[in-house]
Design a protein around this motif. Structure first.
Motif, short mmCIF file in Angstrom:
data_model
loop_
_atom_site.label_atom_id
_atom_site.label_comp_id
_atom_site.label_asym_id
_atom_site.label_seq_id
_atom_site.Cartn_x
_atom_site.Cartn_y
_atom_site.Cartn_z
N LEU A 87 0.83 -1.21 0.00
CA LEU A 87 0.00 0.00 0.00
C LEU A 87 0.86 1.26 0.00
CD1 LEU A 87 -2.97 -0.91 2.39
CD2 LEU A 87 -3.06 -0.49 -0.07
N MET A 88 1.97 1.23 0.73
CA MET A 88 2.86 2.39 0.71
C MET A 88 3.47 2.58 -0.68
SD MET A 88 2.71 3.98 3.48
CE MET A 88 4.07 5.09 3.12
N SER A 89 3.77 1.48 -1.38
CA SER A 89 4.27 1.59 -2.75
C SER A 89 3.20 2.16 -3.67
CB SER A 89 4.72 0.21 -3.26
OG SER A 89 5.79 -0.30 -2.49
N ASP A 90 1.95 1.71 -3.49
CA ASP A 90 0.84 2.24 -4.28
C ASP A 90 0.68 3.74 -4.03
OD1 ASP A 90 0.40 -0.38 -5.02
OD2 ASP A 90 -1.19 -0.70 -3.56
N PHE A 91 0.85 4.15 -2.78
CA PHE A 91 0.70 5.55 -2.40
C PHE A 91 1.81 6.40 -3.03
CE2 PHE A 91 1.47 9.14 0.46
CZ PHE A 91 0.20 9.64 0.62
N ARG A 92 3.05 5.94 -2.95
CA ARG A 92 4.18 6.72 -3.47
C ARG A 92 4.16 6.84 -4.98
NH1 ARG A 92 7.05 3.91 0.75
NH2 ARG A 92 7.60 2.28 -0.74
N ILE A 93 3.73 5.77 -5.68
CA ILE A 93 3.77 5.79 -7.13
C ILE A 93 2.82 6.83 -7.71
CG2 ILE A 93 1.95 4.11 -7.69
CD1 ILE A 93 5.49 4.24 -9.22
N ILE A 94 1.75 7.16 -6.98
CA ILE A 94 0.82 8.18 -7.46
C ILE A 94 1.52 9.52 -7.55
CG2 ILE A 94 -1.32 9.42 -6.94
CD1 ILE A 94 -2.37 6.85 -5.69
N PHE A 95 2.32 9.87 -6.55
CA PHE A 95 3.08 11.11 -6.58
C PHE A 95 4.06 11.14 -7.76
CE2 PHE A 95 2.04 11.84 -2.00
CZ PHE A 95 1.54 13.13 -2.15
N GLU A 96 4.64 9.98 -8.08
CA GLU A 96 5.62 9.92 -9.14
C GLU A 96 5.00 10.04 -10.53
OE1 GLU A 96 8.04 6.44 -8.78
OE2 GLU A 96 8.43 6.74 -6.64
N ARG A 97 3.79 9.51 -10.69
CA ARG A 97 3.22 9.39 -12.04
C ARG A 97 2.09 10.35 -12.35
NH1 ARG A 97 3.17 2.90 -13.54
NH2 ARG A 97 5.41 2.78 -13.98
N ASP A 98 1.47 10.93 -11.36
CA ASP A 98 0.32 11.79 -11.62
C ASP A 98 0.67 13.23 -11.26
OD1 ASP A 98 -2.09 12.95 -12.09
OD2 ASP A 98 -3.24 11.70 -10.72
N PRO A 99 0.80 14.11 -12.27
CA PRO A 99 1.13 15.51 -11.97
C PRO A 99 0.01 16.24 -11.24
CG PRO A 99 0.64 15.21 -14.30
CD PRO A 99 0.70 13.84 -13.70
N ALA A 100 -1.21 15.66 -11.24
CA ALA A 100 -2.33 16.31 -10.54
C ALA A 100 -2.33 16.01 -9.05
CB ALA A 100 -3.66 15.84 -11.15
N ALA A 101 -1.49 15.08 -8.59
CA ALA A 101 -1.44 14.74 -7.16
C ALA A 101 -0.60 15.78 -6.43
CB ALA A 101 -0.85 13.34 -6.98
N ARG A 102 -1.26 16.64 -5.67
CA ARG A 102 -0.57 17.77 -5.04
C ARG A 102 -0.23 17.53 -3.57
NH1 ARG A 102 -4.22 19.71 -8.69
NH2 ARG A 102 -3.40 21.17 -10.23
N ASN A 103 -1.01 16.72 -2.88
CA ASN A 103 -0.71 16.44 -1.48
C ASN A 103 -1.32 15.11 -1.08
OD1 ASN A 103 -3.55 16.95 -0.40
ND2 ASN A 103 -3.11 18.95 -1.32
N TRP A 104 -0.92 14.60 0.09
CA TRP A 104 -1.32 13.27 0.52
C TRP A 104 -2.81 13.18 0.84
CZ3 TRP A 104 -3.27 12.58 5.45
CH2 TRP A 104 -3.07 13.64 6.36
N LEU A 105 -3.43 14.29 1.23
CA LEU A 105 -4.87 14.27 1.51
C LEU A 105 -5.68 13.96 0.25
CD1 LEU A 105 -5.36 17.26 3.98
CD2 LEU A 105 -5.71 14.82 4.46
N GLU A 106 -5.27 14.53 -0.88
CA GLU A 106 -5.97 14.26 -2.13
C GLU A 106 -5.91 12.78 -2.49
OE1 GLU A 106 -4.64 16.64 -5.34
OE2 GLU A 106 -5.50 18.50 -4.54
N ILE A 107 -4.74 12.19 -2.29
CA ILE A 107 -4.58 10.77 -2.63
C ILE A 107 -5.45 9.90 -1.73
CG2 ILE A 107 -2.94 8.85 -2.68
CD1 ILE A 107 -0.82 10.83 -3.52
#
Length: 243
Positions: A30-50
């Protein structure tokens, strides 16, 4: 004495189970799933959005818990969790499916992943993708997808086939056969249009997939132009001889 030993074994088993939950089985993927969103999605601005606004991440959270229960032979509850995840996210993942770490389901509405499907690490899946079967056969009947694969929007990968590492499947394609590593697949049915690309392409750059039909048309036009030039040369030579 025997009761004390049995009690100690039970406590040890419970402790091991808790460690599995907090380490490899649930928390680490799950932590890998969480981190990869920051790496691949330019729309991911902060952890609350994810945490609150990414249905693909929600679906993977539900699936990893349901799969953890499924492999421990818990009945009904894993399917219920899967169904609730589908209701809230629009993404259906059977509890039996094996999902690697760092998987990113972008947008995700309409994604279906079958019971015996296997999805490798750091795979990117877009909306409308189906990893499904082709009949009522038992056993392994869904695709095995390798690591670092990109499956474009609306693509269908059907049957017990092998999609190797670093494959790119174009949007709307239907893949029915095995695909070797480092290949690009497009069309209905899916056909391999390139292999062993030297230039690395970002997984998000879907616009850089080759246009096979346009390439064929350009080749035909070039051939026709050359034939017309040859014919004109022959005609000029014939006219010169007549005079």
């Amino acid at each position: 004495m025997q009761q004390s030993l049995d009690s100690l074994k039970t406590q040890t088993a419970n402790t091991d189970s808790q460690k599995n939950i907090l380490s490899g089985d649930l928390f680490e993927p799950l932590m890998s799933d969480f981190r990869i969103i920051f790496e691949r999605d330019p729309a991911a601005r902060n952890w609350l959005e994810i945490i609150f606004c990414y249905p693909g991440f929600h679906a993977l959270c539900c699936h990893r818990f349901a799969h953890w229960l499924h492999i421990r032979k818990v009945g009904f509850i894993p399917r219920l969790i899967s169904h609730l995840g589908r209701f809230f996210t629009g993404i259906e993942i059977h509890p039996g499916a094996k999902i690697g770490k760092g998987v990113f389901i972008d947008h995700g509405m309409g994604v279906v992943i079958g019971e015996t499907a296997i999805v490798g690490d750091y795979t990117l899946i877009y909306q409308g993708v189906t990893l499904g079967g082709t009949g009522k056969e038992s056993g392994k009947r869904h695709p095995t997808v390798g690591n670092h694969v990109v499956v474009g929007a609306g693509a269908k990968v059907l049957g017990n086939i092998q999609i190797s590492d670093r494959v790119r499947i174009g949007a709307g394609s239907i893949v029915l056969r095995d695909v070797p590593p480092d290949s690009t697949v497009v069309g209905i049915p899916g056909r391999i249009i390139s292999q062993k690309q030297n230039k690395r392409i970002s997984p998000l750059e879907h616009g850089k997939l080759p246009d096979v039909e346009a390439g064929i048309i350009r080749s035909l036009l070039s051939r026709i132009e050359k034939l017309e030039q040859q014919l004109q040369t022959i005609n000029n030579h014939q006219q010169h001889e007549d005079h």
